[in-house]
Design a protein around this motif. Structure first.
Motif, PDB file in Angstrom:
ATOM      1  N   ARG A  79      -2.970  -4.311  -8.257  1.00  0.00           N
ATOM      2  CA  ARG A  79      -1.658  -3.664  -8.313  1.00  0.00           C
ATOM      3  C   ARG A  79      -1.830  -2.156  -8.463  1.00  0.00           C
ATOM      4  O   ARG A  79      -2.546  -1.685  -9.347  1.00  0.00           O
ATOM      5  N   PHE A  80      -1.191  -1.392  -7.599  1.00  0.00           N
ATOM      6  CA  PHE A  80      -1.339   0.062  -7.575  1.00  0.00           C
ATOM      7  C   PHE A  80      -0.402   0.702  -8.593  1.00  0.00           C
ATOM      8  O   PHE A  80       0.776   0.348  -8.681  1.00  0.00           O
ATOM      9  N   GLU A  81      -0.931   1.634  -9.369  1.00  0.00           N
ATOM     10  CA  GLU A  81      -0.137   2.396 -10.344  1.00  0.00           C
ATOM     11  C   GLU A  81      -0.098   3.848  -9.910  1.00  0.00           C
ATOM     12  O   GLU A  81      -1.130   4.524  -9.876  1.00  0.00           O
ATOM     13  N   ALA A  82       1.095   4.335  -9.594  1.00  0.00           N
ATOM     14  CA  ALA A  82       1.230   5.713  -9.115  1.00  0.00           C
ATOM     15  C   ALA A  82       0.814   6.728 -10.168  1.00  0.00           C
ATOM     16  O   ALA A  82       0.382   7.837  -9.836  1.00  0.00           O
ATOM     17  N   ASP A  83       0.918   6.364 -11.446  1.00  0.00           N
ATOM     18  CA  ASP A  83       0.593   7.303 -12.523  1.00  0.00           C
ATOM     19  C   ASP A  83      -0.902   7.391 -12.809  1.00  0.00           C
ATOM     20  O   ASP A  83      -1.337   8.262 -13.560  1.00  0.00           O
ATOM     21  N   PHE A  84      -1.688   6.486 -12.218  1.00  0.00           N
ATOM     22  CA  PHE A  84      -3.118   6.489 -12.522  1.00  0.00           C
ATOM     23  C   PHE A  84      -3.817   7.676 -11.877  1.00  0.00           C
ATOM     24  O   PHE A  84      -3.532   8.056 -10.738  1.00  0.00           O
ATOM     25  N   GLN A  85      -4.773   8.247 -12.624  1.00  0.00           N
ATOM     26  CA  GLN A  85      -5.589   9.342 -12.110  1.00  0.00           C
ATOM     27  C   GLN A  85      -7.024   9.108 -12.555  1.00  0.00           C
ATOM     28  O   GLN A  85      -7.295   8.956 -13.758  1.00  0.00           O
ATOM     29  N   ASP A  86      -7.943   9.044 -11.581  1.00  0.00           N
ATOM     30  CA  ASP A  86      -9.351   8.889 -11.937  1.00  0.00           C
ATOM     31  C   ASP A  86      -9.778  10.014 -12.867  1.00  0.00           C
ATOM     32  O   ASP A  86      -9.275  11.137 -12.788  1.00  0.00           O
ATOM     33  N   LEU A  87     -10.735   9.719 -13.743  1.00  0.00           N
ATOM     34  CA  LEU A  87     -11.200  10.707 -14.707  1.00  0.00           C
ATOM     35  C   LEU A  87     -11.658  11.988 -14.019  1.00  0.00           C
ATOM     36  O   LEU A  87     -11.326  13.093 -14.454  1.00  0.00           O
ATOM     37  N   GLY A  88     -12.437  11.861 -12.937  1.00  0.00           N
ATOM     38  CA  GLY A  88     -12.918  13.045 -12.246  1.00  0.00           C
ATOM     39  C   GLY A  88     -11.793  13.926 -11.746  1.00  0.00           C
ATOM     40  O   GLY A  88     -11.867  15.157 -11.845  1.00  0.00           O
ATOM     41  N   ASP A  89     -10.734  13.327 -11.199  1.00  0.00           N
ATOM     42  CA  ASP A  89      -9.586  14.102 -10.734  1.00  0.00           C
ATOM     43  C   ASP A  89      -8.823  14.716 -11.905  1.00  0.00           C
ATOM     44  O   ASP A  89      -8.348  15.852 -11.833  1.00  0.00           O
ATOM     45  N   PHE A  90      -8.695  13.943 -12.980  1.00  0.00           N
ATOM     46  CA  PHE A  90      -7.978  14.453 -14.145  1.00  0.00           C
ATOM     47  C   PHE A  90      -8.694  15.664 -14.747  1.00  0.00           C
ATOM     48  O   PHE A  90      -8.054  16.640 -15.148  1.00  0.00           O
ATOM     49  N   LEU A  91     -10.017  15.616 -14.800  1.00  0.00           N
ATOM     50  CA  LEU A  91     -10.776  16.690 -15.435  1.00  0.00           C
ATOM     51  C   LEU A  91     -10.551  18.034 -14.764  1.00  0.00           C
ATOM     52  O   LEU A  91     -10.623  19.084 -15.425  1.00  0.00           O
ATOM     53  N   VAL A  92     -10.291  18.057 -13.464  1.00  0.00           N
ATOM     54  CA  VAL A  92     -10.101  19.328 -12.759  1.00  0.00           C
ATOM     55  C   VAL A  92      -8.620  19.674 -12.595  1.00  0.00           C
ATOM     56  O   VAL A  92      -8.286  20.634 -11.885  1.00  0.00           O
ATOM     57  N   SER A 129     -15.669   2.043  -1.305  1.00  0.00           N
ATOM     58  CA  SER A 129     -16.783   1.837  -0.377  1.00  0.00           C
ATOM     59  C   SER A 129     -16.489   0.767   0.660  1.00  0.00           C
ATOM     60  O   SER A 129     -17.289   0.568   1.575  1.00  0.00           O
ATOM     61  N   GLN A 130     -15.353   0.076   0.550  1.00  0.00           N
ATOM     62  CA  GLN A 130     -14.991  -0.976   1.492  1.00  0.00           C
ATOM     63  C   GLN A 130     -13.657  -0.649   2.153  1.00  0.00           C
ATOM     64  O   GLN A 130     -12.814   0.037   1.552  1.00  0.00           O
ATOM     65  N   PRO A 131     -13.415  -1.148   3.379  1.00  0.00           N
ATOM     66  CA  PRO A 131     -12.115  -0.933   4.027  1.00  0.00           C
ATOM     67  C   PRO A 131     -10.992  -1.458   3.144  1.00  0.00           C
ATOM     68  O   PRO A 131     -11.117  -2.517   2.523  1.00  0.00           O
ATOM     69  N   ALA A 132      -9.885  -0.708   3.081  1.00  0.00           N
ATOM     70  CA  ALA A 132      -8.783  -1.102   2.209  1.00  0.00           C
ATOM     71  C   ALA A 132      -7.461  -0.624   2.797  1.00  0.00           C
ATOM     72  O   ALA A 132      -7.416   0.319   3.593  1.00  0.00           O
ATOM     73  N   VAL A 133      -6.393  -1.303   2.406  1.00  0.00           N
ATOM     74  CA  VAL A 133      -5.039  -0.920   2.802  1.00  0.00           C
ATOM     75  C   VAL A 133      -4.142  -0.961   1.577  1.00  0.00           C
ATOM     76  O   VAL A 133      -4.469  -1.586   0.561  1.00  0.00           O
ATOM     77  N   VAL A 134      -3.004  -0.278   1.681  1.00  0.00           N
ATOM     78  CA  VAL A 134      -1.962  -0.372   0.663  1.00  0.00           C
ATOM     79  C   VAL A 134      -0.851  -1.239   1.239  1.00  0.00           C
ATOM     80  O   VAL A 134      -0.374  -0.989   2.355  1.00  0.00           O
ATOM     81  N   VAL A 135      -0.458  -2.255   0.486  1.00  0.00           N
ATOM     82  CA  VAL A 135       0.551  -3.203   0.942  1.00  0.00           C
ATOM     83  C   VAL A 135       1.804  -3.039   0.087  1.00  0.00           C
ATOM     84  O   VAL A 135       1.722  -3.034  -1.154  1.00  0.00           O
ATOM     85  N   ALA A 136       2.932  -2.876   0.752  1.00  0.00           N
ATOM     86  CA  ALA A 136       4.208  -2.755   0.043  1.00  0.00           C
ATOM     87  C   ALA A 136       4.871  -4.124  -0.010  1.00  0.00           C
ATOM     88  O   ALA A 136       5.075  -4.764   1.028  1.00  0.00           O
ATOM     89  N   ARG A 137       5.176  -4.537  -1.218  1.00  0.00           N
ATOM     90  CA  ARG A 137       5.865  -5.817  -1.399  1.00  0.00           C
ATOM     91  C   ARG A 137       7.059  -5.555  -2.311  1.00  0.00           C
ATOM     92  O   ARG A 137       6.941  -5.576  -3.538  1.00  0.00           O
ATOM     93  N   GLY A 138       8.199  -5.261  -1.703  1.00  0.00           N
ATOM     94  CA  GLY A 138       9.345  -4.827  -2.480  1.00  0.00           C
ATOM     95  C   GLY A 138       9.025  -3.495  -3.146  1.00  0.00           C
ATOM     96  O   GLY A 138       8.555  -2.545  -2.511  1.00  0.00           O
ATOM     97  N   ALA A 139       9.257  -3.426  -4.456  1.00  0.00           N
ATOM     98  CA  ALA A 139       8.954  -2.206  -5.209  1.00  0.00           C
ATOM     99  C   ALA A 139       7.476  -2.121  -5.583  1.00  0.00           C
ATOM    100  O   ALA A 139       7.023  -1.074  -6.059  1.00  0.00           O
TER     101      ALA A 139
END
Length: 413
Positions: free
Chosen positions: A95-108, A32-42
């Motif tokens: 910290r962003f986890e590429a393997d994470f999937q919200d429950l709603g997305d996982f269910l479908v 619900s708020q403005p956001a960005v993804v920041v790359a810091r090395g890996a």
């Protein structure tokens, strides 16, 4: 991770995450708020704008307190500023986890269908039918919005009512699918639900079944909670000023901010505004969803153990484990985390934000009240039945305390 000292920033602790001069891209996911993804090395960090340094610090502290249970949540830190977000103030980085999937997305997902079908082919066919119902409801609303030419929250009148009816179909399908997931995945939800009751998370599972989901640990799906902006004393934003409000001042906002185009809040919750849990010392019975403005969205979790249901053995096992986790919470680590990250003088004069000492007292009181609702003998039996499993839980809490403090912590025993 590089943490820098923030001088005279008015916070109990002085650590911020240094992401200056790191490349950023706009965040395209939920929020619900403005956001960005920041790359810091890996590493990848999702950084969202909060416009309020005090509330950013509170959210970070609450995220770390959730991790203190030994359950999985992303690392969170205060971020002084990054390209693409408004300058000044403090933002919240997770910290962003590429393997994470919200429950709603996982269910479908196809993966969820396969897991359900592997347990029971007929249940898999019923699950697939629900997934088709969900897809149709989403498609119907996409066509409605295309014809209306506005975003869903701007719909009014008959268009809003039609959208809300489709949205109810969408959520009902997700809820029904969630009830058919294999029990181990459901128990992961239960673990996080109980920890969320402790931290008074008003948005534990949102209308899209986000804020909880699954990530991978050693190839196994485990529960993960994220977004702690409605935990503790943090409520919702003032609809006029945009300022973040304490829970004690935002019960009505929680109801009023629900747009008419979204599936409606049940009447029982709309009439319970004055009794929502505003971070009191006793959160009430574990299964009492009326304590949260949007508690009905977590109904598929609470039904796992709401009396007089006969508990599945795995559910009973999970409840005993969570009682054990609450019992083992490291009090010195809890108070140290709050002292390190909580604002020294939170909020403006007259605003009901707790001090660091008051928050610690509230959380310990809530822990004790929740723990009193568990069967102590059942917890003891759980420990005795599998000492190695209990030892793994103890180690998880010890590791969490050490990680949160960045140094060896008192062992929680």
């Amino acid at each position: 991770m590089t943490l820098t000292a923030a001088r005279n920033d008015g916070f109990c602790g002085r650590c911020t995450l240094d992401l200056a001069r790191c490349p950023t891209t706009p965040w395209r996911g939920a929020g619900s708020q403005p956001a960005v993804v920041v790359a810091r090395g890996a590493e990848r960090w999702r950084v969202k704008a909060t416009a309020d340094a005090d509330c950013a610090a509170m959210e970070v502290a609450l995220g770390k307190l959730f991790q203190l249970t030994g359950l999985v949540a992303p690392d969170t830190e205060r971020v002084a500023g990054v390209e693409g977000l408004p300058p000044g103030g403090q933002h919240v980085g997770s910290r962003f986890e590429a393997d994470f999937q919200d429950l709603g997305d996982f269910l479908v997902s196809d993966a969820a269908v396969a897991l359900v079908a592997a347990v029971c082919p007929s249940s898999g066919r019923a699950y697939e039918a629900l997934r088709e119902d969900h897809a149709q409801a989403v498609s119907d609303n996409a066509n409605l919005l295309k014809n209306a030419g506005v975003e869903w929250w701007a719909l009014r009148g008959d268009e809003a009512r039609r959208h809300a009816a489709n949205d109810q179909r969408r959520f009902n399908a997700l809820d029904a699918m969630n009830r058919r997931l294999p029990v181990p995945l459901r128990c992961e939800q239960l673990r996080h639900f109980i920890a969320s009751r402790w931290l008074c998370n008003w948005d534990q599972l949102n209308y899209r079944m986000e804020n909880f989901g699954y990530t991978l640990r050693d190839g196994v799906r485990v529960g993960m909670s994220l977004d702690f902006g409605s935990c503790g004393s943090l409520g919702f934003r003032d609809l006029q000023t945009g300022a973040m409000l304490p829970k004690s001042a935002s019960q009505a906002v929680a109801i009023a901010q629900r747009p008419p185009s979204l599936f409606p809040i049940p009447l029982a919750y709309m009439t319970n505004v004055g009794h929502f849990d505003a971070m009191c010392g006793d959160p009430g019975p574990l299964h009492d969803l009326n304590a949260w403005p949007y508690g009905f969205q977590s109904e598929s979790i609470a039904t796992l153990f709401r009396p007089p249901v006969a508990l599945d053995p795995a559910v009973a096992d999970t409840l005993a484990e969570m009682g054990y986790r609450l019992k083992l919470l490291c009090v010195p680590a809890l108070t140290a985390i709050i002292q390190r990250h909580w604002p020294r003088s939170p909020g403006e004069a007259g605003q009901a934000w707790p001090t660091a000492a008051e928050l610690a007292a509230h959380l310990l009181s809530r822990r004790d009240a929740l723990l009193a609702r568990f069967d102590r003998a059942q917890i003891a039996d759980w420990v005795q039945a599998d000492p190695d499993r209990a030892a793994r839980v103890r180690q998880a809490l010890t590791n969490a305390a050490q990680t949160m403090l960045g140094a060896p912590a008192n062992r929680p025993d």
